[in-house]
Design a protein around this motif. Structure first.
Motif, PDB file in Angstrom:
ATOM      1  N   ALA A 105      68.727  18.787  -6.051  1.00  0.00           N
ATOM      2  CA  ALA A 105      69.003  17.477  -6.640  1.00  0.00           C
ATOM      3  C   ALA A 105      67.824  16.867  -7.399  1.00  0.00           C
ATOM      4  O   ALA A 105      67.463  15.716  -7.167  1.00  0.00           O
ATOM      5  CB  ALA A 105      69.513  16.523  -5.564  1.00  0.00           C
ATOM      6  N   PRO A 106      67.227  17.616  -8.363  1.00  0.00           N
ATOM      7  CA  PRO A 106      66.190  16.964  -9.165  1.00  0.00           C
ATOM      8  C   PRO A 106      66.757  15.705  -9.822  1.00  0.00           C
ATOM      9  O   PRO A 106      67.890  15.713 -10.287  1.00  0.00           O
ATOM     10  CB  PRO A 106      65.817  18.030 -10.209  1.00  0.00           C
ATOM     11  N   GLY A 107      65.956  14.648  -9.813  1.00  0.00           N
ATOM     12  CA  GLY A 107      66.421  13.348 -10.293  1.00  0.00           C
ATOM     13  C   GLY A 107      66.776  12.437  -9.127  1.00  0.00           C
ATOM     14  O   GLY A 107      66.865  11.225  -9.280  1.00  0.00           O
ATOM     15  N   TYR A 108      66.970  13.045  -7.948  1.00  0.00           N
ATOM     16  CA  TYR A 108      67.330  12.285  -6.743  1.00  0.00           C
ATOM     17  C   TYR A 108      66.461  12.722  -5.568  1.00  0.00           C
ATOM     18  O   TYR A 108      66.876  12.636  -4.418  1.00  0.00           O
ATOM     19  CB  TYR A 108      68.805  12.492  -6.403  1.00  0.00           C
ATOM     20  N   ASP A 109      65.268  13.201  -5.846  1.00  0.00           N
ATOM     21  CA  ASP A 109      64.464  13.738  -4.758  1.00  0.00           C
ATOM     22  C   ASP A 109      63.837  12.667  -3.878  1.00  0.00           C
ATOM     23  O   ASP A 109      63.293  12.965  -2.826  1.00  0.00           O
ATOM     24  CB  ASP A 109      63.420  14.736  -5.295  1.00  0.00           C
ATOM     25  N   HIS A 110      63.938  11.392  -4.303  1.00  0.00           N
ATOM     26  CA  HIS A 110      63.585  10.333  -3.352  1.00  0.00           C
ATOM     27  C   HIS A 110      64.597  10.323  -2.214  1.00  0.00           C
ATOM     28  O   HIS A 110      64.253   9.991  -1.079  1.00  0.00           O
ATOM     29  CB  HIS A 110      63.503   8.968  -4.049  1.00  0.00           C
ATOM     30  N   PRO A 162      62.121   9.560  -7.869  1.00  0.00           N
ATOM     31  CA  PRO A 162      63.208  10.268  -8.568  1.00  0.00           C
ATOM     32  C   PRO A 162      62.686  11.227  -9.638  1.00  0.00           C
ATOM     33  O   PRO A 162      63.387  12.144 -10.043  1.00  0.00           O
ATOM     34  CB  PRO A 162      64.020   9.127  -9.202  1.00  0.00           C
TER      35      PRO A 162
END
Lengths: 447, 447
Positions: free
Chosen positions: B303-308, B331
């Motif tokens: 989920a790159p872009g949602y790694d937070h 993110p």
């Protein structure tokens, strides 16, 4: 013995239906496993025969299949219309919703539901008490069991695949909720509780359970036994009210299966991390392995605006410890009706949670996509990395924001570290420097 | 025995310093507990004497204090300047960062760091190899141990409170990383590995460890023993390379403490959920309870872009199982350098994770804020609910978006359910209907 209608009955009769074969292929498990799980009641395929004649692609929900995600959509009296709801449906399915619940409580409920069912390839769930209340003019006290039975039949005819019904909220358990911090937070549960208080009588949906089974069986509508007493704050988690209702749901699971209906059971809510595993195991035991369908749970109450994250943490843990389906929560939870962007954010958090759960459970093949993406990442194959991402558009957009020039898009670095500090590039340099066996020798000869 | 300088040495000498008293009050534990934990090395107070003379408010990091969150800021060669970095610092601290690392690798490193230290009330960490590499002109092969010692002293004089140094990456362990999916993903670790490959010699930072201790002790700079071999994909988690380095970090923890320096240990990275508890327990055992400072870990790679979020899940689990500080992930991770909005999103995910961990660990008082917010929620005290939120502005904005009229802002519902379906309002109605003892009686007499 009547001839089998539901997937449960067909499985018990030893039949392997096209729906079982379809989900077996999708899940990469054998149709026999699907049939056996259905027969045991540890898997359901919510597939109303009406919707099945339309666009429905059957979906398996159970511990032997991958962890599923449900997206709630639907309007409220305050906001939204049919086009907005169809757009939310499209967004949810685009981002991977395995089922969608239409929770509309506003205008045009029938038109919205019909449009959603007609357009949806995934199972559609509802909470029939909402529309029933609309038709009663908003006074729950006026409800009679027949009103509810009629509404369930009406929605079953429309093709609804599963329904949340709050049969498990009993009169004798109401007092257990009186000292809770947040009382009863299930809408359906609170309406039933109010009815019981007004009439000082037992829950009519509990008493009509067998009749409800008979209607649902005809269309193969799957039960989603509602958890009216789910905790709405971490303070109320795992309390006597919650577990008293769970015992009732265990009894109803058994009765529902006996009458041929497929049964899922709903769960909390708000639960601190250290109580989640216990909750999943207790439900599995009390409800004989019926697929557990949980709402989050939120692991803290302090972050309104970010409850897709507070609940995504709990959902990942729940999935790992055995929940079969995770009902998403959007950033708007506790604050307002979710809009399209909220649907997207909720879906992303929950696809992450469900996948992380599958990886933690060591489901065969679950990690393949992680490994392929990481390989692409190491090889600076940006396009492949984006393609394998849960949300390729966002990943690409973030990457390109700070490396806008076309020449940089295939670069062996990104703007996070720049070329000099890219550890993956440096690792590749190191690997080139190491000849075969060279390093192993270093490993044994170094001082 | 030289006279005590560091908080560790002072604690061992039985002194209760003003810094110990300050953090004791903040943590609501006794100064004696703080002193005892410091003396054992299970708590650190990263407080460079130079920064302490400036704006620093001491911060406790250790298992007996609340779970902490670090925010990484800093420019890269590709993007950002001094004003942008100060804005990120402000954003991070505003949203609750307990420490901040300046990871600048671009231009103006000294000016940026000095500005950050001067402005920061929270401890500042760095990774000195970055600036050293800048001064070497980008060729790590040119490094000699003295270059590094000089840089550590230079940054210690500036007031840096803790430093990540990759002393634990050893020549004899390099071969263990060769078949990894993502190789070495620590920037500092990969640079050291490259140096070792070029020279076929042992890690000079490992060999200079005692000298480094002597410099750091003079300023009371806390070690953050870097995990150069941390896994960069779930495939590489908990592998031989990671644990070989951990054993070295255990040895260095002991040596660092013996030489009077405070020691934290860094940890993974990317770890599936089912391996997180084991990782936390193994670190605690190998490193004798030294505060564990983890980066996430991410529980999936997809989920790159949602790694937070992928990492927030892992961080919550890590904190629950004993990590003392969580290094946020934004993110933008894997995609680009975080900007101000990314800092905010990373902070929110990690404040949630740290708090959920404190709740799950049953830290005294940890749940008070949850309970107070939930009470305000139940009472429709929207202002109090927003006030207690991690991000009041966002919560209020979301609420008001769909209930724009002023008259609605104090309403006993929100747009999610509308007035007819608000379960909390209905619960209040029910409670009004129930007289004292009434419901308990129902509970015993109902059929």
């Amino acid at each position: 013995m009547p001839s089998p209608i539901t997937q449960l009955e067909l499985a018990r009769a030893g039949e392997t239906t096209p729906e079982m074969k379809f989900v077996a292929e999708r899940e990469k498990i054998s149709a026999e496993v699907v049939r056996d799980e259905l027969a045991k009641g540890t898997m359901v395929i919510p597939a109303n025969r009406v919707h099945l004649a339309g666009r429905l692609e059957p979906m398996a929900i159970g511990i032997e299949s991958t962890c599923k995600v449900n997206a709630n959509i639907g309007n409220s009296a305050v906001t939204s219309d049919i086009d907005a709801e169809l757009e939310k449906l499209h967004t949810a399915v685009h981002f991977g919703a395995d089922t969608v619940m239409d929770l509309s409580t506003g205008k045009d409920i029938d038109r919205i539901r019909e449009a959603i069912i007609a357009a949806s390839p995934v199972p559609i769930g509802t909470v029939p008490i909402y529309q029933m209340l609309e038709e009663l003019g908003g006074e729950i006290e006026d409800m009679r069991a027949q009103h509810f039975l009629d509404m369930v039949e009406h929605q079953a005819k429309q093709g609804v695949d599963y329904m949340t019904v709050h049969c498990g909220v009993l009169l004798e358990h109401l007092h257990l909720s009186m000292n809770r911090v947040t009382g009863i937070v299930s809408r359906g549960g609170s309406l039933i509780a109010k009815w019981m208080m007004s009439h000082r009588k037992q829950n009519p949906l509990y008493e009509a359970f067998d009749d409800l089974c008979d209607i649902m069986r005809q269309y193969d509508v799957t039960w989603s036994l509602g958890d009216g007493m789910r905790p709405g704050s971490v303070a109320d988690a795992s309390d006597a009210a919650q577990f008293a209702e769970l015992d009732v749901l265990g009894e109803l699971t058994k009765r529902g299966r006996e009458r041929g209906t497929q049964v899922m059971v709903e769960g909390p809510g708000h639960v601190p991390m250290d109580q989640i595993q216990m909750n999943m195991e207790r439900q599995a035991e009390v409800c004989d392995g019926a697929p557990f369908y949980v709402l989050g749970p939120l692991v803290t109450d302090i972050a309104p605006g970010y409850d897709h994250i507070t609940s995504g943490i709990g959902a990942a843990l729940a999935g790992w410890h055995g929940a079969a389906m995770l009902c998403y929560v959007t950033p708007k939870e506790h604050l307002g009706l979710p809009e399209k962007e909220d649907v997207k954010q909720g879906m992303m958090a929950y696809k992450i949670a469900a996948h992380a759960a599958d990886v933690a459970r060591h489901r065969p093949g679950a990690r393949d996509r992680d490994d392929a993406l990481s390989k692409a990442r190491f090889e600076f194959d940006w396009n492949e990395q984006f393609r394998l991402s849960l949300d390729p558009e966002t990943a690409r957009e973030y990457h390109d924001q700070t490396l806008p020039q076309d020449t940089f898009k295939s670069a062996h670095f990104c703007s996070m570290c720049g070329p000099k500090y890219c550890s993956m590039k440096i690792t590749q340099d190191i690997r080139k420097m190491a000849e075969d066996g060279d390093l192993v020798q270093l490993g044994t000869t170094a001082e």
